[in-house]
Design a protein around this motif. Structure first.
Motif, PDB file in Angstrom:
ATOM      1  N   VAL A 101       9.239 -16.704 -16.218  1.00  0.00           N
ATOM      2  CA  VAL A 101       8.176 -15.708 -16.133  1.00  0.00           C
ATOM      3  C   VAL A 101       8.361 -14.694 -17.255  1.00  0.00           C
ATOM      4  CG1 VAL A 101       7.076 -13.965 -14.691  1.00  0.00           C
ATOM      5  CG2 VAL A 101       8.091 -15.983 -13.640  1.00  0.00           C
ATOM      6  N   THR A 102       7.325 -14.437 -17.990  1.00  0.00           N
ATOM      7  CA  THR A 102       7.403 -13.468 -19.074  1.00  0.00           C
ATOM      8  C   THR A 102       6.751 -12.144 -18.719  1.00  0.00           C
ATOM      9  OG1 THR A 102       5.357 -14.277 -20.073  1.00  0.00           O
ATOM     10  CG2 THR A 102       7.407 -15.311 -20.778  1.00  0.00           C
ATOM     11  N   ALA A 103       5.720 -12.166 -17.884  1.00  0.00           N
ATOM     12  CA  ALA A 103       5.033 -10.916 -17.561  1.00  0.00           C
ATOM     13  C   ALA A 103       4.252 -11.043 -16.270  1.00  0.00           C
ATOM     14  CB  ALA A 103       4.091 -10.514 -18.691  1.00  0.00           C
ATOM     15  N   ILE A 104       4.098  -9.925 -15.604  1.00  0.00           N
ATOM     16  CA  ILE A 104       3.257  -9.817 -14.414  1.00  0.00           C
ATOM     17  C   ILE A 104       2.300  -8.651 -14.640  1.00  0.00           C
ATOM     18  CG2 ILE A 104       3.220  -9.195 -11.966  1.00  0.00           C
ATOM     19  CD1 ILE A 104       5.884 -10.610 -11.650  1.00  0.00           C
ATOM     20  N   THR A 105       1.046  -8.863 -14.343  1.00  0.00           N
ATOM     21  CA  THR A 105       0.043  -7.817 -14.516  1.00  0.00           C
ATOM     22  C   THR A 105      -0.428  -7.324 -13.152  1.00  0.00           C
ATOM     23  OG1 THR A 105      -0.690  -8.860 -16.567  1.00  0.00           O
ATOM     24  CG2 THR A 105      -2.155  -7.233 -15.583  1.00  0.00           C
ATOM     25  N   ILE A 106      -0.386  -6.008 -12.961  1.00  0.00           N
ATOM     26  CA  ILE A 106      -0.719  -5.393 -11.680  1.00  0.00           C
ATOM     27  C   ILE A 106      -1.785  -4.315 -11.904  1.00  0.00           C
ATOM     28  CG2 ILE A 106       0.175  -4.039  -9.732  1.00  0.00           C
ATOM     29  CD1 ILE A 106       1.302  -6.815  -9.745  1.00  0.00           C
ATOM     30  N   PRO A 107      -2.828  -4.264 -11.081  1.00  0.00           N
ATOM     31  CA  PRO A 107      -3.845  -3.215 -11.231  1.00  0.00           C
ATOM     32  C   PRO A 107      -3.304  -1.852 -10.829  1.00  0.00           C
ATOM     33  CG  PRO A 107      -4.296  -4.531  -9.288  1.00  0.00           C
ATOM     34  CD  PRO A 107      -3.161  -5.208  -9.994  1.00  0.00           C
ATOM     35  N   SER A 108      -3.655  -0.832 -11.566  1.00  0.00           N
ATOM     36  CA  SER A 108      -3.155   0.516 -11.317  1.00  0.00           C
ATOM     37  C   SER A 108      -4.028   1.263 -10.315  1.00  0.00           C
ATOM     38  CB  SER A 108      -3.108   1.302 -12.629  1.00  0.00           C
ATOM     39  OG  SER A 108      -4.419   1.470 -13.147  1.00  0.00           O
ATOM     40  N   GLY A 109      -3.472   2.363  -9.800  1.00  0.00           N
ATOM     41  CA  GLY A 109      -4.255   3.295  -8.999  1.00  0.00           C
ATOM     42  C   GLY A 109      -4.406   2.960  -7.538  1.00  0.00           C
ATOM     43  N   LEU A 110      -3.741   1.912  -7.051  1.00  0.00           N
ATOM     44  CA  LEU A 110      -3.869   1.531  -5.646  1.00  0.00           C
ATOM     45  C   LEU A 110      -2.732   2.137  -4.823  1.00  0.00           C
ATOM     46  CD1 LEU A 110      -4.790  -2.236  -6.112  1.00  0.00           C
ATOM     47  CD2 LEU A 110      -6.340  -0.337  -5.627  1.00  0.00           C
ATOM     48  N   PRO A 111      -2.929   2.323  -3.510  1.00  0.00           N
ATOM     49  CA  PRO A 111      -1.860   2.873  -2.672  1.00  0.00           C
ATOM     50  C   PRO A 111      -0.614   1.988  -2.694  1.00  0.00           C
ATOM     51  CG  PRO A 111      -3.949   2.901  -1.500  1.00  0.00           C
ATOM     52  CD  PRO A 111      -4.166   2.093  -2.746  1.00  0.00           C
ATOM     53  N   ARG A 112       0.510   2.585  -2.378  1.00  0.00           N
ATOM     54  CA  ARG A 112       1.782   1.868  -2.416  1.00  0.00           C
ATOM     55  C   ARG A 112       1.772   0.597  -1.560  1.00  0.00           C
ATOM     56  NH1 ARG A 112       6.534   2.563   0.627  1.00  0.00           N
ATOM     57  NH2 ARG A 112       8.441   1.912  -0.448  1.00  0.00           N
ATOM     58  N   PRO A 113       1.255   0.616  -0.315  1.00  0.00           N
ATOM     59  CA  PRO A 113       1.228  -0.631   0.457  1.00  0.00           C
ATOM     60  C   PRO A 113       0.397  -1.720  -0.218  1.00  0.00           C
ATOM     61  CG  PRO A 113       0.891   1.247   1.902  1.00  0.00           C
ATOM     62  CD  PRO A 113       0.794   1.764   0.500  1.00  0.00           C
ATOM     63  N   THR A 114      -0.744  -1.340  -0.792  1.00  0.00           N
ATOM     64  CA  THR A 114      -1.617  -2.307  -1.452  1.00  0.00           C
ATOM     65  C   THR A 114      -0.954  -2.885  -2.691  1.00  0.00           C
ATOM     66  OG1 THR A 114      -3.443  -0.871  -0.764  1.00  0.00           O
ATOM     67  CG2 THR A 114      -3.968  -2.676  -2.266  1.00  0.00           C
ATOM     68  N   THR A 115      -0.398  -2.004  -3.521  1.00  0.00           N
ATOM     69  CA  THR A 115       0.293  -2.459  -4.723  1.00  0.00           C
ATOM     70  C   THR A 115       1.467  -3.354  -4.355  1.00  0.00           C
ATOM     71  OG1 THR A 115      -0.305  -0.370  -5.811  1.00  0.00           O
ATOM     72  CG2 THR A 115       1.389  -1.700  -6.864  1.00  0.00           C
ATOM     73  N   GLY A 116       2.178  -2.993  -3.290  1.00  0.00           N
ATOM     74  CA  GLY A 116       3.316  -3.798  -2.854  1.00  0.00           C
ATOM     75  C   GLY A 116       2.914  -5.182  -2.377  1.00  0.00           C
ATOM     76  N   VAL A 117       1.778  -5.274  -1.683  1.00  0.00           N
ATOM     77  CA  VAL A 117       1.282  -6.579  -1.243  1.00  0.00           C
ATOM     78  C   VAL A 117       0.979  -7.464  -2.447  1.00  0.00           C
ATOM     79  CG1 VAL A 117      -0.710  -7.738  -0.204  1.00  0.00           C
ATOM     80  CG2 VAL A 117       0.405  -5.882   1.011  1.00  0.00           C
TER      81      VAL A 117
END
Length: 245
Positions: free
Chosen positions: A133-149
Motif C-alpha cells: 500500500v502506498t497511500a490512503i485517501t480520506i475525506p476531510s471534515g467528518l466527525p471522528r466516528p465517521t472518519t474512523g469507520v
C-alpha cells in the motif's frame, strides 16, 4: 414543534430524533453531510470549502487537520495491533471533491496496479512491483466516528489486498464483510471512549452495519469474538475464507 406539525411530519432522524416533513427529503433543504440531519429553520450549519453542509454537533467532533487524521490512523492501528507493512503509508486528507484528483496525482509511472474507489469516497493505491500500500485517501471534515469507520474499512481492505494477493479466487464479499467487522470493532471502541454525541453517532453506525450486512459479516464477527482478530486474519490469509465457528 407543535402537535399539529408532528402529526403532519413523519420523517424522524435516527440520531437527533429530529422530525421533518417528507417534502424536505428532496426539496433542496441543506442536509448535514455527516449525520444526514436536515437543516431546521433559523439554525446555522457550517459550510465546508467543497460546498457540503455540516450541523454544529458534527462540526465539534469533526477531524479537520491532517495531523488529526494521521493520529487516528495510528490509533486504530495500535488499538487492533494492525500494522501490516514496514513502509509508511501516505495519508491524503482532502476535501471530498479532491479525492479523485489526489488519486490521479499520486499515481506515477511506478504506481498503477489498481485503485480502489468506493461509494465512501476513499481510495487505496498499490505499487506495481509488489503488493504494498502506498497511500490512503480520506475525506476531510467528518466527525471522528465517521472518519474512523472509513479508515477502518479502508485499512482492512488494504490488509487483505497485501496479505491475500496470492489467493486468486478470494471472494470480494469476504473483503467487504471483514471490512465491516473492523469498522464495527472501531465503533465499539468509540462507544467506550467517545463523547456523548460520538457514542450516539457510533451507535447509529453500528446499527446500520448490522442491518445492511449479511451472513458473511455475522460469520466474521463470530470468528473474531471466538478466535480474536489476529487468528481470524491469519486463517483468511491462508484460505481466503472465514474460519468455522
Amino acid at each position: 414543534m407543535s402537535l399539529k406539525e408532528i402529526l403532519t411530519c413523519d420523517v424522524v432522524h435516527p440520531i437527533s430524533l429530529q422530525v421533518s416533513c417528507p417534502s424536505h427529503e428532496d426539496d433542496g433543504t441543506p442536509r448535514c453531510c455527516s449525520c444526514g440531519g436536515i437543516k431546521p429553520r433559523n439554525t446555522k450549519y457550517h459550510l465546508l470549502n467543497d460546498g457540503r453542509h455540516q450541523c454544529l454537533e458534527c462540526r465539534v467532533s469533526a477531524i479537520t487537520e491532517a495531523d488529526e487524521c494521521k493520529a487516528l490512523f495510528l490509533e486504530i492501528q495500535n488499538e487492533f495491533d494492525f500494522k501490516f507493512q514496514e513502509k509508511n503509508i501516505l495519508i491524503y486528507f482532502v476535501e471530498e471533491t479532491e479525492i479523485l484528483k489526489v488519486s490521479k496525482a499520486a499515481v506515477g509511472e511506478k504506481y498503477l496496479a489498481s485503485i480502489f474507489t468506493t461509494n465512501t469516497k476513499r481510495s487505496i493505491l498499490f505499487s506495481l512491483k509488489r503488493p504494498e500500500v502506498t497511500a490512503i485517501t480520506i475525506p476531510s471534515g467528518l466527525p471522528r466516528p465517521t472518519t474512523g469507520v472509513i479508515m477502518a474499512r479502508t485499512m482492512m481492505r488494504a490488509w487483505l489486498e497485501v496479505k491475500c494477493y496470492r489467493i486468486r479466487n478470494m471472494s470480494l464479499q469476504v473483503k467487504i464483510d471483514m471490512s465491516q467487522v473492523l469498522a464495527h470493532m472501531w465503533l465499539e471502541f468509540v462507544m467506550n471512549s467517545g463523547s456523548d454525541f460520538e457514542k450516539k453517532l457510533g451507535n447509529f453506525y453500528q446499527r446500520r452495519i448490522e442491518s445492511d450486512s449479511g451472513e458473511g459479516f455475522s460469520l466474521g464477527r463470530k470468528a473474531v469474538l471466538k478466535n480474536g482478530l489476529r487468528q481470524t486474519l491469519d486463517h483468511i490469509a491462508m484460505t481466503g475464507s472465514f474460519p468455522l465457528v
